[in-house]
Structures are given as C-alpha cells and as structure tokens.
Design a protein around this motif. Structure first.
Motif, PDB file in Angstrom:
ATOM      1  N   GLY B   7      46.781  44.083  31.554  1.00  0.00           N
ATOM      2  CA  GLY B   7      45.522  43.528  31.082  1.00  0.00           C
ATOM      3  C   GLY B   7      45.082  42.416  31.988  1.00  0.00           C
ATOM      4  N   ALA B   8      43.823  42.071  31.858  1.00  0.00           N
ATOM      5  CA  ALA B   8      43.263  41.055  32.751  1.00  0.00           C
ATOM      6  C   ALA B   8      43.458  39.671  32.170  1.00  0.00           C
ATOM      7  CB  ALA B   8      41.781  41.333  32.922  1.00  0.00           C
ATOM      8  N   LYS B   9      43.847  38.755  33.036  1.00  0.00           N
ATOM      9  CA  LYS B   9      43.863  37.349  32.625  1.00  0.00           C
ATOM     10  C   LYS B   9      42.647  36.685  33.277  1.00  0.00           C
ATOM     11  CE  LYS B   9      48.284  37.757  33.681  1.00  0.00           C
ATOM     12  NZ  LYS B   9      48.976  37.555  34.883  1.00  0.00           N
ATOM     13  N   PRO B  10      41.927  35.829  32.539  1.00  0.00           N
ATOM     14  CA  PRO B  10      40.778  35.165  33.166  1.00  0.00           C
ATOM     15  C   PRO B  10      41.233  34.144  34.199  1.00  0.00           C
ATOM     16  CG  PRO B  10      41.125  34.340  30.944  1.00  0.00           C
ATOM     17  CD  PRO B  10      42.096  35.451  31.129  1.00  0.00           C
ATOM     18  N   GLN B  11      40.360  33.845  35.124  1.00  0.00           N
ATOM     19  CA  GLN B  11      40.705  32.853  36.149  1.00  0.00           C
ATOM     20  C   GLN B  11      40.844  31.476  35.507  1.00  0.00           C
ATOM     21  OE1 GLN B  11      37.892  32.901  39.417  1.00  0.00           O
ATOM     22  NE2 GLN B  11      39.509  33.798  40.634  1.00  0.00           N
ATOM     23  N   THR B  12      41.867  30.750  35.925  1.00  0.00           N
ATOM     24  CA  THR B  12      42.037  29.396  35.386  1.00  0.00           C
ATOM     25  C   THR B  12      41.072  28.443  36.093  1.00  0.00           C
ATOM     26  OG1 THR B  12      43.765  28.966  36.994  1.00  0.00           O
ATOM     27  CG2 THR B  12      44.465  29.752  34.832  1.00  0.00           C
ATOM     28  N   LEU B  13      40.902  27.278  35.477  1.00  0.00           N
ATOM     29  CA  LEU B  13      39.976  26.298  36.028  1.00  0.00           C
ATOM     30  C   LEU B  13      40.421  25.831  37.417  1.00  0.00           C
ATOM     31  CD1 LEU B  13      37.393  25.078  34.848  1.00  0.00           C
ATOM     32  CD2 LEU B  13      38.711  23.027  34.296  1.00  0.00           C
ATOM     33  N   VAL B  14      41.741  25.640  37.561  1.00  0.00           N
ATOM     34  CA  VAL B  14      42.282  25.187  38.860  1.00  0.00           C
ATOM     35  C   VAL B  14      41.960  26.213  39.930  1.00  0.00           C
ATOM     36  CG1 VAL B  14      44.362  24.383  40.031  1.00  0.00           C
ATOM     37  CG2 VAL B  14      44.167  24.153  37.549  1.00  0.00           C
ATOM     38  N   GLU B  15      42.184  27.474  39.586  1.00  0.00           N
ATOM     39  CA  GLU B  15      41.893  28.554  40.542  1.00  0.00           C
ATOM     40  C   GLU B  15      40.428  28.529  40.948  1.00  0.00           C
ATOM     41  OE1 GLU B  15      44.077  32.815  40.500  1.00  0.00           O
ATOM     42  OE2 GLU B  15      43.507  32.055  38.540  1.00  0.00           O
ATOM     43  N   LYS B  16      39.579  28.294  39.964  1.00  0.00           N
ATOM     44  CA  LYS B  16      38.140  28.341  40.208  1.00  0.00           C
ATOM     45  C   LYS B  16      37.699  27.205  41.121  1.00  0.00           C
ATOM     46  CE  LYS B  16      36.054  30.776  36.371  1.00  0.00           C
ATOM     47  NZ  LYS B  16      35.716  30.616  34.962  1.00  0.00           N
ATOM     48  N   ILE B  17      38.184  26.003  40.806  1.00  0.00           N
ATOM     49  CA  ILE B  17      37.688  24.827  41.532  1.00  0.00           C
ATOM     50  C   ILE B  17      38.213  24.796  42.961  1.00  0.00           C
ATOM     51  CG2 ILE B  17      37.716  22.295  41.608  1.00  0.00           C
ATOM     52  CD1 ILE B  17      37.828  22.441  38.507  1.00  0.00           C
ATOM     53  N   PHE B  18      39.509  25.075  43.135  1.00  0.00           N
ATOM     54  CA  PHE B  18      40.101  24.947  44.477  1.00  0.00           C
ATOM     55  C   PHE B  18      40.080  26.238  45.287  1.00  0.00           C
ATOM     56  CE2 PHE B  18      41.997  21.500  42.001  1.00  0.00           C
ATOM     57  CZ  PHE B  18      41.686  20.423  42.815  1.00  0.00           C
ATOM     58  N   PHE B  19      39.405  27.238  44.799  1.00  0.00           N
ATOM     59  CA  PHE B  19      39.296  28.529  45.500  1.00  0.00           C
ATOM     60  C   PHE B  19      40.674  29.083  45.876  1.00  0.00           C
ATOM     61  CE2 PHE B  19      35.048  26.958  45.889  1.00  0.00           C
ATOM     62  CZ  PHE B  19      34.269  28.085  45.806  1.00  0.00           C
ATOM     63  N   LEU B  20      41.617  28.983  44.920  1.00  0.00           N
ATOM     64  CA  LEU B  20      42.985  29.437  45.208  1.00  0.00           C
ATOM     65  C   LEU B  20      43.028  30.932  45.525  1.00  0.00           C
ATOM     66  CD1 LEU B  20      45.272  27.548  42.685  1.00  0.00           C
ATOM     67  CD2 LEU B  20      44.948  27.137  45.099  1.00  0.00           C
ATOM     68  N   ASP B  21      42.154  31.709  44.842  1.00  0.00           N
ATOM     69  CA  ASP B  21      42.161  33.157  45.079  1.00  0.00           C
ATOM     70  C   ASP B  21      41.799  33.482  46.518  1.00  0.00           C
ATOM     71  OD1 ASP B  21      39.757  32.005  44.336  1.00  0.00           O
ATOM     72  OD2 ASP B  21      38.868  33.886  43.671  1.00  0.00           O
ATOM     73  N   PHE B  22      40.843  32.753  47.060  1.00  0.00           N
ATOM     74  CA  PHE B  22      40.441  33.014  48.440  1.00  0.00           C
ATOM     75  C   PHE B  22      41.525  32.575  49.424  1.00  0.00           C
ATOM     76  CE2 PHE B  22      35.510  33.095  47.895  1.00  0.00           C
ATOM     77  CZ  PHE B  22      35.674  34.164  47.043  1.00  0.00           C
ATOM     78  N   ILE B  23      42.145  31.417  49.116  1.00  0.00           N
ATOM     79  CA  ILE B  23      43.171  30.896  50.029  1.00  0.00           C
ATOM     80  C   ILE B  23      44.350  31.858  50.102  1.00  0.00           C
ATOM     81  CG2 ILE B  23      44.842  29.023  50.347  1.00  0.00           C
ATOM     82  CD1 ILE B  23      42.647  27.177  49.096  1.00  0.00           C
ATOM     83  N   LYS B  24      44.746  32.368  48.928  1.00  0.00           N
ATOM     84  CA  LYS B  24      45.862  33.326  48.895  1.00  0.00           C
ATOM     85  C   LYS B  24      45.516  34.588  49.687  1.00  0.00           C
ATOM     86  CE  LYS B  24      48.252  32.373  44.576  1.00  0.00           C
ATOM     87  NZ  LYS B  24      48.165  32.729  43.156  1.00  0.00           N
ATOM     88  N   GLY B  25      44.297  35.059  49.511  1.00  0.00           N
ATOM     89  CA  GLY B  25      43.862  36.253  50.226  1.00  0.00           C
ATOM     90  C   GLY B  25      43.860  36.027  51.727  1.00  0.00           C
ATOM     91  N   LEU B  26      43.362  34.861  52.123  1.00  0.00           N
ATOM     92  CA  LEU B  26      43.300  34.559  53.556  1.00  0.00           C
ATOM     93  C   LEU B  26      44.693  34.476  54.167  1.00  0.00           C
ATOM     94  CD1 LEU B  26      40.405  32.003  54.009  1.00  0.00           C
ATOM     95  CD2 LEU B  26      40.727  34.137  55.235  1.00  0.00           C
ATOM     96  N   LYS B  27      45.653  34.000  53.350  1.00  0.00           N
ATOM     97  CA  LYS B  27      47.032  33.908  53.836  1.00  0.00           C
ATOM     98  C   LYS B  27      47.534  35.300  54.254  1.00  0.00           C
ATOM     99  CE  LYS B  27      50.785  32.970  51.464  1.00  0.00           C
ATOM    100  NZ  LYS B  27      51.354  32.520  50.195  1.00  0.00           N
ATOM    101  N   THR B  28      47.246  36.274  53.408  1.00  0.00           N
ATOM    102  CA  THR B  28      47.649  37.651  53.727  1.00  0.00           C
ATOM    103  C   THR B  28      46.956  38.139  54.992  1.00  0.00           C
ATOM    104  OG1 THR B  28      47.741  37.995  51.354  1.00  0.00           O
ATOM    105  CG2 THR B  28      47.874  39.947  52.729  1.00  0.00           C
TER     106      THR B  28
END
Lengths: 577, 230
Positions: B7-28
C-alpha cells in the motif's frame, strides 16, 4: 482440481430439473441448460450464496460443423472467488442467437462482440453489437468451420510479387496475385462510426493505432468534454492473425511456436498455459525435473516481462533513465534464455510432455548470479520512483478499479491483485511445481495505478524467491533424470518432441496459467481423438484487462490514459490473437 | 494462503520540504554515472551466439560422425548410400511433417537412371531441397524431427537481402552453410555421434564481448547437477 465437485453440481440438477451435468476425464465439470432457461440459470449461479459464481472468466462458441443441427454451442466459464472453483455452462445457440450476458456481467460485452465477429452469433439485447477484431464491412465469420484456413481470396493485389528483377519466382515460392480482403479507408471510417454511434462533444480524439504510447497497435476513441473523457471505446484487431483458427489446423506440438507470437514479451508463459491444457487432456504427468525447470523458466520470464513493463511505463510518464536501467537487466535474462533455448524472444522451449532439452552446462550458475543481483537493482528502481513526488501525483488515486469491476470484467493478474483480490492461478491450480514452492500474493488496497505498480514490483521479488527455491531443488537432481515424458506403451500413447503423429484424446479441457498479463486460459474441445483440435479457444488475460480501460478512464483527464494503459499492461499480440 | 499487502504511504513533511525523494533518486543516477559502457558496438563488435542458437538452417554432409541408425535409415528409404562429402538428407520429409508452416519446404527425390545390373539400380537420391526462410519461424522443430541429424540450425542470424528470392535457399547453399558451421563450431554443438553434447555450455566462454553486456561481472559456469562434469 479447482472445479466444482460433481455432487454439488448434481444438486443443481435436482433443484431445476433441466440442467445436464457431465464431467470430463480431464476434470472439467460442465452443465448444459436449454437456451430459454440460460439467463435464469446463470443469474442463480451468480447470486446464490451456496454457489457464488461471481466472476466471469470467458464466453465462447463451439462450431460443431455445417452438417450438425443445432450447429453452434455457447460456452461460458465462471469462477467462484469464495469457493475457488470453476464451472462451465453450455447452451445451444438455436437460430444462431443467444441471449446477452451483459446485464449480469459487463465484461461479457467484448466476448459477445468477438463471438459475433468470429461465428456470426447474434446476442439479443446487446447494447451495440459490432465486430471486435475485424472491420465492420467484412462479409465473413472466419472461425466457422466452412471458412478455409487460407481465407477467401477475392482482392487483386499484385504488389506482393517480386518486381526488382521481374516477376520470375516460380512454383512454391511465388505469391498469389489474389489476396484475402483488406480494409480500405472507407471501411475503417464506417468501423469507427459504428463503434461510437452517439457522441457528446464536437471532437472525438483518436489515439493510435500507431502511437508509441499505446504499446502496439491499439486504436482508442475518446469522447472528450474539455480534457475529461466522457465516453471511450477501443478498436483492436490490427494484429489479428487468427491464432485460434491456426490452432485448429496445425498439430499439437506445432502450435507452440504460434503461442510464442501471442504475448511475445512473455513467450514462455504462453507456451506454459498451452502445454498445461494439452497435458491435462492427454492425462499425463510430466517428470519432476521438467516441472521444476518449467516453473523456474516461467518465473524468469515473468521478471523479464515486468522489467519491460516498468521501463516503458516509466518512459511513458517521463522517467527516461528507468528504461535504460531495466533493459540492462532484461538483456542478461534474455541472454540466459537464449543460451538455454536457442532464441531470445520467440522461445519455444516447452513441449507437451516436458521441455525439449535439458539445461545446458552452467545455466543454473548464471541464473543464480542474476537473482543475487536483481533485488539490489529493484531497490534502485524503487528509490528512483516509489517515493518520487511526480510519480506519486501521476499515479496515486488515478483510475481506480474496484473489486466489483474485477468480478464483472473478469480481470486477472496484477490488475485484479492491485484491486485487493488475491486471484492467482499459481495458488488455485498449483500447476507444475507451484504447489511446492513458497511465495506470497501481493495485493493492493485501493486499486489505483500506484497499487498496480507496487503489486508488480513485489511480484518481481516473489518471483526471485520462487527461482531460488527452484535452483536449490534442481541442484539436488541428477543429470540422468528425464526432462521429457517417457511413454510406457508407445503403441497406445505417442508423445514426441517434434509432434509428428501425436494424437490427443476426445474431450474438453480448460487449463490456465498465471501470465504476467493475467490469466491465459486454453479451452480445447476435441470431438474425437485427433492430430488437431476441433476448437481451440484462447482466453486472453490482456483482452479482458484492456476492456476495463473503457470504464476506468471515464471522468478522468486524457493524460491519465497513458498511466492507466501502462498499468493495465496489455500486449497487442495477445489481445488480438 | 500467503497474501502480502502492499500500500501507499503518503510523503512525510520532512521528505516534502527537503526534497529527500529527489536527492535519493539523484544518488542512484550519480552512482551509474561512473560505470563503463555496456553496449556492444555492432557491427564492429559481435557477440558469439550460444551453441543452441537457432539461426539459418544448414544441411550436413557425411563425415563419419553420423549417428548409429544412419545406415538403417538409408536402407529403409532406398536411398543411394552417400559417399563422404555427400549430403546426409534421405528425403524422408520428417522436417516438413514437423514444421508449423510446411509449405516452406520443397523436397524432391528421384530414382537413379542406371542400368539394371548397376548396384544402385532402383535407389533414389535427393535432388531438390529448397527452403523459403521468409516463411520460417525458426522454432527448431525440423532439426528435432530429423532422424539423421542432417538439417541443423547454425549461428547465422543476418539474413537480410534485397530480393525475396534470396531467402529461398537451395541444397547447395544449405550444404555450404552447414559445412562452414561445422568447421567453425562443431565441437561446441555435437558429440562424436552428431547428437547434442551433454556438456553443452550455456554460452561460449571464449567470447569476451559478452562480458560487456554482463556489466563486466560474468557468472562462472559450473555443473548444474551434482553428477555432471564439464
């Protein structure tokens, strides 16, 4: 296995009086009812809690031949999600008509169109009975027994012949100047208009048939209000090659290369479903080693197929790099498959009775190598996509398919599981070695595109688990174990790798396998022992899954069409057959 | 029944503000930036097809490695016993019978025109063997049906041509293809009786181009089963 017990079916006989219950040697339980009681009986089966055949699987017609009277027989296959069993209901199509099933299951709509297209059976009460695979002005019904295999050559078409050095090909290798009918632009226009007789807007948007986003030759018609879809219909059939007709005209083993070319992305799984059905009709048990090899190869093929799905899906939504990453892993899997079977794409490795050759030296090492590597790669894909905010907003709550739709439209595979229905033939039928391996069925919660994405990602991980168990089991076996069925008495039962002289007994069988694209079922009806089938029906998972597109897209913006189509993941070779 | 809920978990506030999803993707992405090229530079580099590869067909000639039943098949079908170098084909048409598209074969045999006292009187030879490869599905059923291991599939995969006529291979062409293939790669494909080798490898290990597409991390090939030897 997974058919309603005869005792329970006999109770139907007592209750109504008119049904005739019979069981075939292959285990298939079928009930024959008169045409005027057909709908009443099906309604009872669907709504009664004791039987609970809520799920529609397939509808088809058997043509018994010109001389027979009555000639056409309707066949409906139903499944009960509560009791996990199937039933076949048959009735005679007197006067070439049948009552429509669309009031009970909406999913019967396309199946009835196909039956009209291929057999010329009219369905009384169908909302818009047009052709399914061929164009509207085509005069014949090709799956009838009096239609020749090579078609009726009535169009002059000299351009197929060689012209560069003069038309001098002789004998066998020349081409006929007369060709079977081909549609003209006018024919296609008529077809399009008949599909959507009432339009609400000024413009009907045509998407396809040759558009990279449609993943093949599918032709969509969208009736738009602004950018929201009000009505939708799909014209398929551009890749229709009459595989069912071919199945009735070639020998048993020779049909396997044709199944390769249906769902070409997962050719092994197509072969698998077919050989399972044929083996059930033959009533043979294949050697242990063949079972484990087949299970392993089928799962390898599933990963292969899901990798292609992931790459193109992400590509369609704008994530180009994913395509390159998944194709790198796909290349390795194809390399292994090429080494084992001799071909990368149209594999033709399975045979009725096992596989055609043992694994070559080093095959298990290469497979072990790749399944050690894959989990890490899948994690890589997930870091790129799963939590990405663009990905989430393009997929979350997009085009929800409900549990009701799953039963109504006969949805199978990852589309059904994404909507929370744990429908998996591998668990229900336990064919080959699936009864002995451990794996979970991933199911989604809401049935949106994001859930279907997550389900397929988890499916890849489960496939890796299955392959690990298969490799461990195969390691313990000996090189001298048979990989192909050994006949105890060659005179009574002849099963050969090349298929010459192989006969299958009279009877009927429905067997299916869980394809990456849903349940692929083969319904084979054999009048008498024969080298060829009398009726070969292919229940294509992609065909039924694609049908729900026309419903799930209603009220969504046009941009979601790409997302929905990618998460349904049809392959045109299989929808058109 | 094992059912696993995803199931889907919504994005957390920390993830949203610091663009963690993009940073993780860029790491790959950056991780892949320093990798070596894995594509093969075709046609300057080619990957050698595996021994089981199903490519263009060939007709093998008699070279002393025929399977033990060869002579009895020749006798049964009244074929002139072939000399070394002549084709193994006995015009039994088993390949045509096993083919999903039988019309692609054109096989004919003729009685020898010799006087009555000649030892070959009444025997036949195969005269025509045409294959229209534009109709072929490369399924390999013909090779499995052949009782004398005559028709084989080689490692040739580029059969493009300017005219359709060039896809029709005759018996001389097929024989030449098979002879060249045998001199090139027979040791990988056949044992001393022209049957499939038991220790046939998944792919030829001398081929170094393949390493590229395996990310320079090739698996080491070993025996599948405990009693198998290389």
């Amino acid at each position: 296995m997974s058919w309603i017990s005869v005792e329970k079916a006999k109770r139907l006989e007592e209750r109504f009086g008119y049904p005739k219950v019979s069981q075939d040697k292959s285990g298939v339980v079928s009930v024959e009812v008169p045409k005027d009681k057909f709908i009443e009986f099906l309604k009872f089966l669907k709504e009664d809690k004791e039987y609970d055949f809520r799920m529609f699987l397939d509808l088809t017609i058997i043509d018994h031949g010109e001389k027979e009277d009555p000639r056409f027989q309707g066949v409906v296959i139903l499944f009960s999600p509560t009791y996990q069993y199937r039933i076949i209901v048959k009735t005679w199509a007197l006067d070439e008509t049948l009552p429509t099933l669309t009031n009970l299951w909406k999913g019967a709509k396309w199946a009835e169109r196909e039956a009209w297209d291929m057999f010329g059976i009219k369905f009384e009460g169908h909302e818009n009975l047009v052709r399914m695979l061929l164009w509207e002005t085509y005069p014949y019904h090709p799956l009838r027994k009096d239609f020749p295999l090579e078609g009726i050559k009535d169009t002059y078409l000299p351009s197929l012949n060689e012209t560069l050095r003069g038309d001098s090909l002789e004998g066998l290798f020349n081409y006929d100047r007369m060709h079977t009918a081909i549609p003209t632009m006018e024919d296609l226009e008529i077809t399009q208009k008949k599909r959507m007789p009432v339009k609400t807007s000024q413009i009907v948007l045509n998407w396809g048939p040759l558009h990279p986003g449609t993943h093949g030759t599918i032709w969509f018609l969208f009736d738009l209000d602004g950018e929201y879809v009000k009505q939708c219909d799909i014209i398929i059939g551009q890749l229709h090659r009459g595989v069912e007709k071919l199945g009735e005209n070639v020998n048993w083993q020779q049909f396997i290369p044709y199944t390769d070319r249906m769902d070409y992305i997962a050719a092994i799984n197509e072969n698998h479903a077919y050989v399972l059905a044929a083996e059930k009709l033959l009533g043979i048990e294949i050697p242990e080693k063949a079972k484990w090899i087949r299970t392993m190869m089928a799962e390898l093929s599933r990963i292969n197929s899901h990798l292609l799905w992931l790459g193109t899906y992400a590509l369609d939504l704008g994530a180009l790099t994913m395509f390159l990453y998944t194709f790198r892993e796909r290349e390795k899997i194809m390399d292994i498959i090429e080494g084992i079977s001799g071909a990368r794409f149209t594999i033709n490795y399975f045979r009725i009775g096992g596989v055609f050759a043992d694994l070559p030296y080093g095959a298990l090492d290469a497979i072990e190598h790749i399944i050690k590597d894959l989990p890490e790669r899948i994690n890589d894909y997930e870091t790129l996509l799963t939590r990405n905010r663009i990905w989430l907003s393009r997929n979350k709550d997009v085009c929800i398919i409900t549990e009701e739709d799953v039963y109504d439209y006969g949805l199978t595979g990852a589309v059904a599981r994404g909507s929370g229905v744990p429908y998996d033939i591998r668990k229900i039928d336990k064919y080959d070695a699936y009864g002995e391996v451990e794996f979970d069925i991933p199911v989604g919660e809401t049935g949106d595109s994001y859930d279907r994405y997550l389900v397929r990602m988890e499916e890849m991980r489960q496939s890796i688990r299955i392959i690990q168990q298969c490799v461990a089991k195969l390691r313990k076996m000996s090189k001298n174990d048979p990989y192909f069925f050994q006949t105890p008495d060659e005179k009574k039962l002849k099963v050969t790798i090349d298929g010459r002289g192989m006969k299958l007994p009279a009877g009927e069988v429905y067997a299916s396998s869980d394809n990456p694209r849903g349940e692929l079922g083969f319904y084979i009806y054999n009048k008498k022992d024969g080298l060829k089938a009398h009726r070969m029906r292919i229940r294509s998972g992609a065909f039924y899954n694609l049908q729900v597109f026309t419903k799930a897209i209603i009220g969504r913006p046009i941009a979601d069409a790409i997302t929905l189509l990618s998460t349904i993941d049809p392959v045109v070779g299989e929808t058109d057959r | 029944m094992g059912v696993k809920k995803v199931g889907a978990k919504p994005q957390t506030l920390v993830e949203k503000i610091f663009f963690l999803d993009f940073i993780k993707g860029l790491k790959t992405t950056i991780k892949h930036l320093w990798k070596k090229v894995i594509t093969v530079d075709f046609p300057y580099e080619v990957v050698t097809p595996p021994p089981r590869f199903r490519g263009v067909h060939g007709l093998r000639t008699v070279d002393g490695t025929e399977n033990p039943e060869f002579d009895s098949w020749v006798k049964r079908l009244k074929i002139k016993p072939p000399e070394p170098g002549e084709t193994r084909c006995i015009a039994c048409k088993f390949c045509q019978a096993a083919c999903p598209v039988p019309e692609l074969f054109d096989i004919q045999s003729e009685k020898l025109d010799v006087p009555e006292d000649h030892p070959h009187y009444g025997l036949k030879v195969m005269t025509v063997f045409n294959m229209d490869l534009s109709k072929c599905t490369f399924c390999g059923l013909c090779t499995q049906a052949c009782p004398t291991d005559c028709i084989i599939m080689t490692d040739i995969y580029d059969l493009s041509s300017y005219t359709r006529r060039n896809w029709v291979l005759d018996k001389d062409m097929l024989t030449q293809i098979a002879n060249e293939f045998a001199s090139r790669r027979r040791d990988e494909k056949f044992d001393q009786h022209s049957q499939w080798r038991e220790d046939q490898k998944l792919w030829p290990e001398y081929d170094k181009t393949r390493e590229k597409l395996w990310d320079f991390n090739m698996p080491k090939l070993g025996p599948n089963y405990h009693d198998q030897t290389a």
